[in-house]
Design an enzyme around this catalytic site. Structure first.
Site, PDB file in Angstrom:
ATOM      1  N   CYS A 161     -15.441 -31.639   4.768  1.00 45.12           N
ATOM      2  CA  CYS A 161     -15.871 -31.164   3.395  1.00 45.12           C
ATOM      3  C   CYS A 161     -14.997 -32.162   2.620  1.00 45.12           C
ATOM      4  O   CYS A 161     -13.811 -32.551   2.709  1.00 45.12           O
ATOM      5  CB  CYS A 161     -14.890 -29.811   3.215  1.00 45.12           C
ATOM      6  SG  CYS A 161     -14.964 -29.223   1.366  1.00 45.12           S
ATOM      7  N   CYS A 195     -18.881 -30.979  -4.727  1.00 45.52           N
ATOM      8  CA  CYS A 195     -18.898 -31.235  -3.290  1.00 45.52           C
ATOM      9  C   CYS A 195     -18.960 -32.909  -3.081  1.00 45.52           C
ATOM     10  O   CYS A 195     -20.259 -33.470  -3.446  1.00 45.52           O
ATOM     11  CB  CYS A 195     -20.559 -30.520  -3.046  1.00 45.52           C
ATOM     12  SG  CYS A 195     -20.875 -30.852  -1.299  1.00 45.52           S
TER      13      CYS A 195
END
Length: 320
Positions: free
Chosen positions: A226, A77
């Site tokens: 993202c 992430c």
């Protein structure tokens, strides 16, 4: 169980960050999943895209594990890693540290601001692979670069890559958000093609070395941003849209903007540079058995939130 936490975001991709090293008890795998399902709920919980758990590491300064709001664990992430980078850098009083992630130990550091007044951190996004087996993706060829995926849609091309979590990226002159959501949902219900699901991004070129990206994130849905998707999109923009390697590519989205530097020395790798904004700090007392919690008063980081609002407004204006 009393848990201090920081609510923060990278490019408006928001997270609950928990330093497990400071807890009185060690969390189990099931407890991490249950905490994610309980606390990330935007209607009855605190609300976030996921939880960042910081653990001790024998390989690096600290270890990061990221659980999505649906309780699944992500391989990587990028936006969350910037938050962990800030936390560990400020804790260690170092300008550069290493963070252990599921697939690799990655270097992170504080760098020059990408927008005035917004502290900026750079994280390494790697390993990068175009081999479909690394997503995994069921495909006749070893790579899927600028191809139609018949089970997904017709007349639109995608490039598949892992960074190291799975992504498919489509470069378009224009698109509708509803179409991205439709394709994203469909892609994550095609186990014959994407056995572990996939992140889906639409990329709109703005100017040379500037793109606007929107993503349907596996395990989350449509997101403001993202980090790994922005990194994957910057690589695809080099391959498809003529953007440059070794030069910052400005990546804008609904949540703000980052800079990605795509390096090509044999394999690809990306430097992802962007904010790591603390929204507030608080404590939460959780009873997992009864699926309930109580939260302490919040200490809000007002000034840095205001500065990020200015960055977000600028980025949104560029995507129109």
């Amino acid at each position: 169980m009393n848990i201090p936490y920081i609510k923060g975001h990278g490019s408006d991709n928001d997270f609950i960050m928990i330093d497990e090293r400071k807890l009185d008890v060690e969390l189990s795998e099931e407890e991490r999943k249950e905490l994610s399902l309980l606390l990330c709920d935007r209607l009855e919980g605190i609300g976030s895209d996921g939880i960042l758990f910081i653990l001790s590491s024998e390989k690096a300064t600290a270890c990061m594990r990221m659980f999505n709001s649906d309780g699944t664990e992500a391989e990587m992430c990028g936006n969350g890693l910037r938050l962990v980078a800030r936390y560990v850098i400020e804790e260690s009083e170092e300008e550069k540290v290493d963070i252990e992630t599921q697939k690799a130990v990655l270097g992170v550091e504080r760098v020059e601001e990408i927008f005035e007044g917004v502290d900026t951190f750079s994280v390494a996004i790697e390993p990068v692979s175009f081999q479909v087996g690394t997503l995994p993706m069921t495909w006749l060829e070893q790579e899927a670069i600028e191809v139609e995926i018949p089970a997904l849609t017709e007349g639109q091309t995608f490039t598949a890559l892992s960074v190291p979590n799975p992504h498919i990226v489509s470069v378009l002159d224009e698109y509708e958000e509803a179409e991205l959501e439709r394709i994203g949902e469909k892609a994550n219900h095609l186990p014959d093609v994407f056995p572990n699901g996939v992140n889906v991004s639409f990329v709109k070129p703005v100017r040379h070395n500037e793109i606007f990206v929107q993503t349907y994130e596996r395990g989350v849905g449509l997101t403001n941003a993202c980090g790994t998707a922005m990194s994957a999109s910057s690589i695809v923009s080099v391959l498809v849209a003529g953007n440059d390697v070794e030069t910052p590519i400005t990546v804008m989205n609904k949540g703000g903007m980052v800079q990605c530097v795509v390096h090509k020395q044999g394999d690809y790798r990306v430097e992802l540079r962007g904010n790591a904004t603390y929204v507030y700090e608080a404590e939460v007392n959780v009873d997992i058995e009864t699926q309930s919690f109580e939260e302490s008063p919040r200490h809000v980081h007002t000034k840095e939130n205001e500065l990020y609002e200015e960055l977000r407004d600028y980025a949104k204006s560029q995507g129109r």
